[in-house]
Structures are given as structure tokens and as C-alpha cells.
Design an enzyme around this catalytic site. Structure first.
Site, PDB file in Angstrom:
ATOM      1  N   SER A 245       0.847  -1.194   0.000  1.00 43.27           N
ATOM      2  CA  SER A 245       0.000   0.000   0.000  1.00 43.27           C
ATOM      3  C   SER A 245       0.884   1.245   0.000  1.00 43.27           C
ATOM      4  O   SER A 245       2.100   1.153  -0.035  1.00 43.27           O
ATOM      5  CB  SER A 245      -0.901   0.004   1.235  1.00 43.27           C
ATOM      6  OG  SER A 245      -0.120   0.294   2.378  1.00 43.27           O
ATOM      7  N   LYS A 246       0.238   2.412   0.091  1.00 44.66           N
ATOM      8  CA  LYS A 246       0.965   3.688  -0.005  1.00 44.66           C
ATOM      9  C   LYS A 246       2.117   3.789   0.988  1.00 44.66           C
ATOM     10  O   LYS A 246       3.135   4.379   0.704  1.00 44.66           O
ATOM     11  CB  LYS A 246      -0.005   4.856   0.227  1.00 44.66           C
ATOM     12  CG  LYS A 246      -0.911   5.091  -0.969  1.00 44.66           C
ATOM     13  CD  LYS A 246      -1.525   6.488  -0.899  1.00 44.66           C
ATOM     14  CE  LYS A 246      -2.316   6.805  -2.147  1.00 44.66           C
ATOM     15  NZ  LYS A 246      -3.640   6.187  -2.168  1.00 44.66           N
ATOM     16  N   ARG A 247       1.954   3.185   2.160  1.00 42.71           N
ATOM     17  CA  ARG A 247       3.000   3.348   3.181  1.00 42.71           C
ATOM     18  C   ARG A 247       4.305   2.639   2.782  1.00 42.71           C
ATOM     19  O   ARG A 247       5.350   2.865   3.374  1.00 42.71           O
ATOM     20  CB  ARG A 247       2.523   2.843   4.548  1.00 42.71           C
ATOM     21  CG  ARG A 247       2.384   1.348   4.630  1.00 42.71           C
ATOM     22  CD  ARG A 247       2.053   0.833   6.016  1.00 42.71           C
ATOM     23  NE  ARG A 247       1.789  -0.592   5.910  1.00 42.71           N
ATOM     24  CZ  ARG A 247       0.620  -1.103   5.534  1.00 42.71           C
ATOM     25  NH1 ARG A 247      -0.377  -0.316   5.230  1.00 42.71           N
ATOM     26  NH2 ARG A 247       0.450  -2.414   5.442  1.00 42.71           N
TER      27      ARG A 247
END
Length: 470
Positions: A245-247
């Protein structure tokens, strides 16, 4: 039930244009491309743009650009799912006519009340419409949805090439909506109609779609269509084992291009994420096309590892043909908004690349290693290099310059001239390399000083040494 497995292979990649080409999507596209191309089949592209609120032309453009950079060519034009809405609705009408679908007039309130009551009584909250067996003569003049008349008994078995046989009890599947009350088709219906009309024989996609396969099979069966071969691949996880994901940082394919990884390295790395061929880590496109198959796909999620990608990237840069490498380097500069190379810089790079490509893992590293040939006089040393050019070092360079002026410009002659000065000063050759690097490249880390001299030539070498004695 027939399978379309004897026909020529047709695979598809069907992204939603709501953002960039995600690295997970890129791998799905790659697996489809490898499977089809390795068997002389077709690889098709469909843009699933039915969600009008979230789909944008810019996102479609980003997906096409990402696939093009990755080198995944598709056959024919990209198909828009939204443009085919009439065809999807037509199939729903056929299912109404052949008794595999029905009109349901239940309101949202009635459905909610049904679920409340089922919950209170401890029954399944899957909605069971009272209109399923209703006589059309009793149909009111009111809005309705079209629902699939799904089998209530027995089970649906997904014969999956990766997951094995997955059995879903039909009692756990509801009569899903095919057409909404405004006449627009649902995603579930659109996917099946599109895959059938496009002649897709193998559906290779993320295992987050596994549950959809059972519902989609019921549409294939209701229409008497060939069911494709299913292959649901595990998703990619981040280094921490959680869904990517974005993280986890870079997610879009264009970000990997901007970081300076060659497309071949990203293809190689993505192929290895969730698929393997023995212990092979580094391989060419030709090998991947020859080897790729469902038997090499693992059942558990793969973890993204930047170190591995970087390592492969270095191997691909080293193995690349010089002309192809320069071409891709030029494209990298353009994609990252950097100025074009001048004719002189291109000329210098052509001479430098064979000597520096085996020690760079990315294009920015390659450019840094080529700094000595891209920079123009006077060479401005960075902070560390400036320290290497103290008075003593300048004195040594002043002694070396005339020796080099007399040397024939070959590696042996250059090494001999430098060794001679080092010996006269009773110092190791390595001690002399520091000031030489600083004078020639303005850096403390650079290719071999002799490589640099040979690439930039006698005149430029002597001019830079003279400048450094300032």
C-alpha cells in the site's frame, strides 16, 4: 461443461482507470503477457471504466504509458468497458428471456427489513427475493432490477490453476443484480460478457477476485458459454508482510522508471515476485517467455524487496547492449525532466559506458559514474575532492603532467608514468589516485583513473591536470 483450453491462448489485462498503473497491476499484466506471448497467443487490454465518477482519461493515459514503458505490447486497440454497456444489457435481456434471470421490484427498505428479520431469527442474511418465481402478469409498473436466478442447491467448483479446486456452496451465493434499476449493467455482468466476447481463454488475475469467479461462472453457465481457465495469483505484500500500500513507498510503475531502473530489470523482478523457475534470479525476456507457466506460481504472497530489485537492475545494466543502454538512458533523462545530452556528452558517454556499466545499479548511479565525461572544464570538485587537492597533491600533479605529456596514450604507458612518479616520491600508487580523481572527475569516487584518461583523451586530461594545479 466445456473449457476453452484447446483454443489458441487469449489473455487480458483489465485495469480500472482511477490512478497510475500500480506495481501489482503491472505484475498481473506481465503474467498475462508472458503466458500468451510464450504460447503464440494474444494479449488484450480492456479499460474497466464503468465507474464514471472515478475514471479519468488521464489515468487511462498513465496505464497505457506504464505498459508501454514496461514493454508489454497488447494486440489491437484497448477496449472501453463503458462503451459496451448496451451489449451487457442485451445479455441480461437474453437471460430474462431464457429464464436464468428475473425482474425484482423489491425496494431498498424491503431488502433492509428482510435482512433485519433474518438476523433476528439467526438465519442467513443473504437476500432472497420474493419476485424470483413471480408470474410476470403480477409485475407492477414500478422500477426494478434484473437479478440472476442462481442455483440454490449444490456447489460451484472453481478449477483454479494456482489455488487448486475451490468449492463454493451455492446456498452461500445470492441472486446477484445484473442490471440496476436505471438499466445500467453491474461490473460482474460486464466482466463476463466482455471476456466472452473478446474470446478470453485464460483469466489470470489477483486472488482478491477468487470469490467473484464463483458468481461469474454462474453467468457463463446460464448463457451456455465456455468457462475460461482460471488462475488467481497471490497479491504482493510489502517487506513487512502486509498488503502492498501507499506506506510502502513507490507504487506506480512510472516511479520505478523515475528511480532509474531499466524496464528489463523491472520485468525480470516482477516475474520473480510470486513465480519461480528453479533457482534462477536473473533471466532474459526470451527465457521468461520460454519458462513461464502456472506450475511456477506460488500460493503465498510474495514480498517486495528493493535490495533484490536493485541487484537485478545492476545485472541488467551490465548485460545490456551499449547502444540500447544509451537509448534507455536518454529516455530516462527525458522522463525525469532532465536536459538532453549534448552531442559531445553523447559522444563521451559512448566511450565511457563499456567501462562504467558493470558498477552501476541504476541510471542515476550510471550518470554519477559518468560525471567525468559529462562535466566540462573547469571541473569543479565536490567538498571531499577539494580536500584531496591540497598543496602537496598539487605539487605531485605538477610533476606528473610533463611525464604524461611524453607518454604514448595507452593504459600500459599511462600506468608506467604514474608509477614512476609514485616511486620517486616513495608513495603507493593508490595515494596518487585520490588527487588524480579529484582533478579529472571532481569526485573522490570515480572509475579507474586510467579508464578516465583513455576516455577523455590526452588533450583533455592534461588540461584538467593543469587547471587543478591552479
Amino acid at each position: 461443461m466445456t473449457h476453452a483450453s484447446d483454443a489458441p491462448v487469449v489473455t487480458r489485462f483489465a485495469p480500472s482507470p482511477t490512478g497510475f498503473l500500480h506495481i501489482g497491476g503491472a505484475r498481473t499484466a506481465l503474467f498475462n503477457w508472458l503466458y500468451a506471448r510464450g504460447r503464440g497467443g494474444k494479449f488484450l487490454l480492456r479499460i474497466e471504466d464503468t465507474d464514471r465518477a472515478r475514471s479519468t482519461p488521464e489515468a487511462t493515459e498513465a496505464i497505457l504509458k506504464g505498459l508501454t514503458w514496461l514493454g508489454l505490447d497488447w494486440d489491437g486497440d484497448a477496449i472501453s468497458q463503458f462503451a459496451r454497456a448496451d451489449r451487457h444489457a442485451e445479455v441480461a435481456q437474453e437471460m430474462l428471456a431464457n429464464g436464468h434471470a428475473y425482474k425484482c421490484f423489491a425496494t431498498q427498505d424491503e431488502i433492509a427489513a428482510f435482512r433485519e428479520q433474518a438476523k433476528a431469527e439467526g438465519r442467513s442474511t443473504l437476500y432472497q427475493s420474493s419476485w424470483r418465481e413471480a408470474d410476470p402478469a403480477d409485475h407492477p409498473d414500478a422500477p426494478y432490477v434484473v437479478r440472476l436466478k442462481a442455483p440454490r442447491e449444490g456447489a460451484t467448483v472453481i478449477e483454479d490453476q494456482v489455488q487448486g479446486n475451490v468449492t463454493v456452496q451455492n446456498a452461500q451465493l445470492d441472486d446477484m443484480v445484473l442490471l440496476r434499476s436505471d438499466g445500467t449493467p453491474t461490473y460482474m455482468l460486464a466482466v463476463v460478457v466482455d471476456d466472452h466476447d473478446m474470446g478470453v481463454t485464460h483469466v489470470i488475475r489477483g486472488d482478491d477476485h477468487l470469490n467473484n469467479a464463483a458468481r461469474q461462472m454462474q453467468i457463463y453457465q446460464a448463457m451456455g458459454w465456455d468457462v475460461p481457465v482460471w488462475a488467481h495469483i497471490p497479491l504482493i505484500h510489502g517487506p513487512d508482510g502486509k498488503k502492498l500500500s501507499k506506506r510502502h513507498g513507490a507504487l506506480g510503475v512510472e516511479e520505478y522508471q523515475a528511480m532509474g531502473y531499466p524496464a528489463a530489470a523491472v520485468r525480470n523482478y516482477l516475474a520473480r515476485l510470486g513465480w519461480s523457475h528453479g533457482d534462477d534470479e536473473f533471466f532474459t525476456d526470451a527465457q521468461a517467455l520460454d519458462w513461464f507457466g502456472f506450475d511456477g506460481i506460488g500460493k503465498s504472497p510474495a514480498r517486495f524487496d528493493f535490495k533484490k530489485l536493485e541487484n537485478l537492475s545492476g545485472q541488467h545494466i551490465a548485460a545490456m547492449d551499449d547502444a540500447a543502454l544509451l537509448q534507455e538512458l536518454t529516455e530516462f533523462l527525458a522522463a525525469t525532466g532532465q536536459p538532453d545530452l549534448t552531442a559531445a556528452q553523447k559522444d563521451g558517454l559512448e566511450r565511457a559506458v563499456p567501462m562504467i556499466k558493470s558498477s552501476a545499479k541504476t541510471f542515476p548511479q550510471l550518470i554519477e559514474k559518468a560525471h567525468f565525461v559529462l562535466a566540462t572544464r573547469p571541473i569543479v570538485p565536490d567538498e571531499k575532492a577539494a580536500k584531496a587537492l591540497d598543496d602537496v597533491s598539487r605539487g605531485i600533479l605538477a610533476e606528473l603532467t610533463p611525464q604524461l605529456q611524453r607518454a604514448s596514450w595507452s593504459r600500459d604507458a599511462l600506468e608506467a608514468a604514474v608509477s614512476e612518479v609514485a616511486e620517486a616520491r616513495d608513495m603507493k600508487l593508490g595515494k596518487l589516485a585520490g588527487p588524480l580523481r579529484a582533478a579529472l572527475a571532481g569526485r573522490t569516487v570515480s572509475p579507474s583513473v586510467f579508464d578516465m584518461m583513455l576516455v577523455i583523451g590526452r588533450e583533455e586530461t592534461l588540461a584538467r591536470l593543469t587547471d587543478a594545479q591552479g
